[in-house]
Enzyme design. Structure first.
Site, PDB file in Angstrom:
ATOM      1  N   ILE A 128       0.839  -1.199   0.000  1.00 28.81           N
ATOM      2  CA  ILE A 128       0.000   0.000   0.000  1.00 28.81           C
ATOM      3  C   ILE A 128       0.873   1.247   0.000  1.00 28.81           C
ATOM      4  CG2 ILE A 128      -1.719   1.327   1.286  1.00 28.81           C
ATOM      5  CD1 ILE A 128      -2.842  -1.342   2.308  1.00 28.81           C
ATOM      6  N   ASP A 170      11.566   4.777  12.645  1.00 29.46           N
ATOM      7  CA  ASP A 170      10.663   4.137  13.598  1.00 29.46           C
ATOM      8  C   ASP A 170       9.638   5.190  14.013  1.00 29.46           C
ATOM      9  OD1 ASP A 170       9.314   3.037  15.724  1.00 29.46           O
ATOM     10  OD2 ASP A 170      11.100   2.606  16.919  1.00 29.46           O
ATOM     11  N   ASN A 198       0.698   6.023   7.063  1.00 29.26           N
ATOM     12  CA  ASN A 198       0.291   4.722   6.547  1.00 29.26           C
ATOM     13  C   ASN A 198       0.794   3.565   7.396  1.00 29.26           C
ATOM     14  OD1 ASN A 198      -0.509   2.712   4.396  1.00 29.26           O
ATOM     15  ND2 ASN A 198       1.717   2.488   4.286  1.00 29.26           N
ATOM     16  N   ARG A 247       2.818  16.259  14.522  1.00 33.45           N
ATOM     17  CA  ARG A 247       3.445  17.340  15.278  1.00 33.45           C
ATOM     18  C   ARG A 247       4.833  17.677  14.731  1.00 33.45           C
ATOM     19  NH1 ARG A 247       1.193  19.265  19.854  1.00 33.45           N
ATOM     20  NH2 ARG A 247       2.553  20.986  19.246  1.00 33.45           N
ATOM     21  N   TYR A 275      -5.921  -3.126  17.419  1.00 35.32           N
ATOM     22  CA  TYR A 275      -5.753  -2.447  16.133  1.00 35.32           C
ATOM     23  C   TYR A 275      -6.998  -1.634  15.793  1.00 35.32           C
ATOM     24  CZ  TYR A 275      -5.579  -2.302  10.954  1.00 35.32           C
ATOM     25  OH  TYR A 275      -5.604  -1.924   9.625  1.00 35.32           O
ATOM     26  N   LYS A 283      -7.458   2.378  15.264  1.00 34.27           N
ATOM     27  CA  LYS A 283      -7.931   2.958  14.006  1.00 34.27           C
ATOM     28  C   LYS A 283      -9.162   3.834  14.228  1.00 34.27           C
ATOM     29  CE  LYS A 283      -4.904   1.259  11.095  1.00 34.27           C
ATOM     30  NZ  LYS A 283      -3.915   2.146  10.427  1.00 34.27           N
TER      31      LYS A 283
END
Length: 258
Positions: A15, A59, A85, A118, A148, A152
């Site tokens: 993706i 990271d 992403n 930020r 998860y 989200k």
């Protein structure tokens, strides 16, 4: 003339790579950030020349690592688009979710987007830029992978928060919520079960699962000039799953939807 920069986190995956290719159409330089620097470099090399596709090991759960990414981007130009992403899902059920998994999933799928925003906020103010967060249908309905999914769902609210608070600076913030995407992760399942995609199709009104390019095209639209009046929205890219198939899909989705 200052170069326009797009940042994609988790860019070594299918993706992320598709998004990078799409955003190269209207950005001068695309930064492919991933915790796997070698994999990001391989994707960048495949996409095009090194002065246009820049791979960076990062990271996104580390403020220090993100700060270094922001520093390198600032040296190259001004960030016009940030795509959060990077993400991953671990335990499939709440019973299997340990405190460590809960914290790790929230750090990667939610807190990382906050940290990245930020870090790039000053450049996005200058460019009146765009943030696109890659959420999930899991953040909209119950499809298993609880930590998860909760992260989200939080990412969708964070998307709206940025839209409301930073709209006065010209910054737009939107989210894309993919359904099942045909990535390499699914190829392993297809090897174990050659009918896995055929079985998945029946849950989707369009009778297919999502291609990474479908997600990339949605990101390109939301980040681009045709969406200048759109902010604070979540665009499902799910072949119709959330339009009315959520209940039917639940059984399948709780059995390794992602």
């Amino acid at each position: 003339m200052t170069q326009s920069i797009a940042i994609i986190t988790g860019a070594a995956g299918d993706i992320g790579a598709a998004i990078a290719a799409r955003l190269a159409d209207d950005h001068d330089v695309v930064f492919l950030a991933d915790i796997d620097a070698a994999a990001a470099a391989a994707v960048a090399s495949r996409l095009g020349p090194g002065n246009r596709f820049v791979a960076v090991g990062c990271d996104v759960t580390s403020e220090t690592s993100i700060a270094e990414l922001a520093r390198r981007a600032a040296e190259a130009g001004v960030v016009r688009t940030l795509v959060n992403n990077a993400g991953a899902a671990r335990a499939t059920s709440l019973h299997e979710t340990t405190p460590e998994i809960w914290r790790a999933d929230n750090a990667l799928n939610l807190e990382a987007a906050f940290l990245c925003f930020r870090a790039f906020e000053p450049m996005l103010k200058v460019s009146k830029g765009s943030v696109v967060n890659i959420a999930s249908v899991n953040g909209m309905h119950v499809f298993g992978h609880p930590a998860y999914s909760v992260a989200k769902a939080g990412l969708l609210h964070f998307t709206r928060l940025v839209a409301v608070e930073y709209g006065k600076f010209g910054i737009r913030s939107n989210a894309v919520a993919p359904g099942t995407v045909k990535t390499q992760a699914w190829e392993a399942r297809a090897a174990a079960n050659p009918n896995v995609f055929e079985e998945a199709r029946r849950w989707y009104p369009l009778q297919r699962v999502v291609d990474p390019k479908d997600v990339a095209n949605a990101v390109g639209f939301l980040a681009g000039p045709q969406a200048t009046a759109i902010t604070g929205v979540c665009l499902p890219v799910d072949c119709g799953l959330t339009a009315g198939q959520a209940e039917l899909a639940r059984t399948f989705s709780q059995s390794e939807h992602y």
